[in-house]
Write an enzyme that holds these catalytic residues in place. Sequence first.
Site, PDB file in Angstrom:
ATOM      1  N   GLU A 163     -11.314  -9.739 -14.268  1.00  0.00           N
ATOM      2  CA  GLU A 163     -10.903 -11.087 -13.863  1.00  0.00           C
ATOM      3  C   GLU A 163      -9.499 -11.457 -14.344  1.00  0.00           C
ATOM      4  OE1 GLU A 163     -13.561 -14.477 -13.845  1.00  0.00           O
ATOM      5  OE2 GLU A 163     -15.186 -13.068 -14.303  1.00  0.00           O
ATOM      6  N   ASN A 214      -6.671  -0.375  -9.699  1.00  0.00           N
ATOM      7  CA  ASN A 214      -5.351  -0.830  -9.262  1.00  0.00           C
ATOM      8  C   ASN A 214      -4.284   0.051  -9.891  1.00  0.00           C
ATOM      9  OD1 ASN A 214      -3.344  -2.628  -8.164  1.00  0.00           O
ATOM     10  ND2 ASN A 214      -3.144  -3.559 -10.190  1.00  0.00           N
ATOM     11  N   HIS A 271      -0.330  -0.272 -11.368  1.00  0.00           N
ATOM     12  CA  HIS A 271       0.652  -1.279 -11.771  1.00  0.00           C
ATOM     13  C   HIS A 271       1.900  -0.563 -12.295  1.00  0.00           C
ATOM     14  CE1 HIS A 271       2.051  -5.149 -13.230  1.00  0.00           C
ATOM     15  NE2 HIS A 271       2.458  -4.511 -14.314  1.00  0.00           N
ATOM     16  N   SER A 294       3.182   3.428   0.139  1.00  0.00           N
ATOM     17  CA  SER A 294       3.526   4.796  -0.293  1.00  0.00           C
ATOM     18  C   SER A 294       2.435   5.376  -1.204  1.00  0.00           C
ATOM     19  CB  SER A 294       4.894   4.842  -0.971  1.00  0.00           C
ATOM     20  OG  SER A 294       4.868   4.164  -2.198  1.00  0.00           O
ATOM     21  N   ASN A 295       1.790   4.540  -1.994  1.00  0.00           N
ATOM     22  CA  ASN A 295       0.678   5.043  -2.823  1.00  0.00           C
ATOM     23  C   ASN A 295      -0.509   5.437  -1.945  1.00  0.00           C
ATOM     24  OD1 ASN A 295       1.107   4.933  -5.875  1.00  0.00           O
ATOM     25  ND2 ASN A 295       2.093   3.070  -5.138  1.00  0.00           N
ATOM     26  N   GLU A 313       3.856   7.231  -9.884  1.00  0.00           N
ATOM     27  CA  GLU A 313       2.656   6.573  -9.333  1.00  0.00           C
ATOM     28  C   GLU A 313       1.944   7.508  -8.360  1.00  0.00           C
ATOM     29  OE1 GLU A 313       3.586   1.812  -9.330  1.00  0.00           O
ATOM     30  OE2 GLU A 313       3.984   2.912  -7.499  1.00  0.00           O
ATOM     31  N   ASP A 366      -4.111  -7.650 -14.515  1.00  0.00           N
ATOM     32  CA  ASP A 366      -3.472  -6.505 -15.178  1.00  0.00           C
ATOM     33  C   ASP A 366      -4.027  -6.247 -16.579  1.00  0.00           C
ATOM     34  OD1 ASP A 366      -1.841  -6.299 -12.929  1.00  0.00           O
ATOM     35  OD2 ASP A 366      -0.289  -7.570 -13.775  1.00  0.00           O
TER      36      ASP A 366
HETATM   37  C1  GRF Z   1       3.622  -0.130  -6.460  1.00  0.00           C
HETATM   38  O1  GRF Z   1       4.746  -0.124  -7.281  1.00  0.00           O
HETATM   39  C2  GRF Z   1       2.401  -0.534  -7.241  1.00  0.00           C
HETATM   40  O2  GRF Z   1       2.463  -0.169  -8.595  1.00  0.00           O
HETATM   41  C3  GRF Z   1       2.409  -2.031  -7.124  1.00  0.00           C
HETATM   42  O3  GRF Z   1       2.876  -2.291  -5.822  1.00  0.00           O
HETATM   43  C4  GRF Z   1       3.703  -1.220  -5.385  1.00  0.00           C
HETATM   44  C5  GRF Z   1       3.161  -0.776  -4.059  1.00  0.00           C
HETATM   45  O4  GRF Z   1       3.994   0.153  -3.432  1.00  0.00           O
HETATM   46  N1  GRF Z   1       1.101  -2.575  -7.399  1.00  0.00           N
HETATM   47  P1  GRF Z   1       3.483   0.917  -2.135  1.00  0.00           P
HETATM   48  O5  GRF Z   1       3.088  -0.128  -1.094  1.00  0.00           O
HETATM   49  O6  GRF Z   1       2.328   1.782  -2.531  1.00  0.00           O
HETATM   50  O7  GRF Z   1       4.658   1.719  -1.659  1.00  0.00           O
END
Ligand code: GRF
Length: 198
Positions: A148, A113, A115, A15-16, A180, A151
Amino acid sequence: MKKLRIAIFISGRGSNMKAIIEASKNPDFPAQIALVLSNNPKAKGIEYAISQHIPTAIVNHQDFRNYDNPREEFDKKIDQEIKKYEIDLICLAGFMRILSSWFVNKWQNKLINIHPSLLPEFKGAHAIKDAFAAKVKKTGCTVHYVTEQMDEGPIILQAEVEIKENDTIIDLEEKIHHQEHIIYPKAIEQICKKILEN
Ligand code: GRF
């Protein structure tokens, strides 16, 4: 307008990735999605990327199980793939593999990334569940550079999400994902503009 070339790495739903692809359709967005790569051949997001005519690559980590150093060999294969697409920035978006030091160092400052917590709070793979269980009043999401230590890289952008008394974990997940999808494209825009200005 010059645009940077982005690779998005996914393992699942994507989804991101979808939010970034949508944002990139704006002519003013300073980047184009040059590749979507997955370690999981069944990742749902791959179908969407194909439907959008974006080049895709699958590098299945399970194919590297019998190597002496599976993680590094997998990462070398990924590195070869991205070379073909002249990638400027890698965006991890639900990519469920820990990358080797070799790869992270090679892509230093060009690897980001997202998170689902307000880092440094709730690191790790169960950030939403952990925040919910801890009964905190607010949590959120963070876009950060990858280093490295998992998070731990420098923070680029964060968004807060309130946890209301009657919220279920599903409500919380939805609220975090919603944020996000706003901050990831924004963070990419910021970074790309900075790189392009230099
Ligand atoms: C998101 O919550 C992101 O923060 C985490 O993994 C999830 C991925 O969701 N790292 P999607 O595949 O983008 O829907």
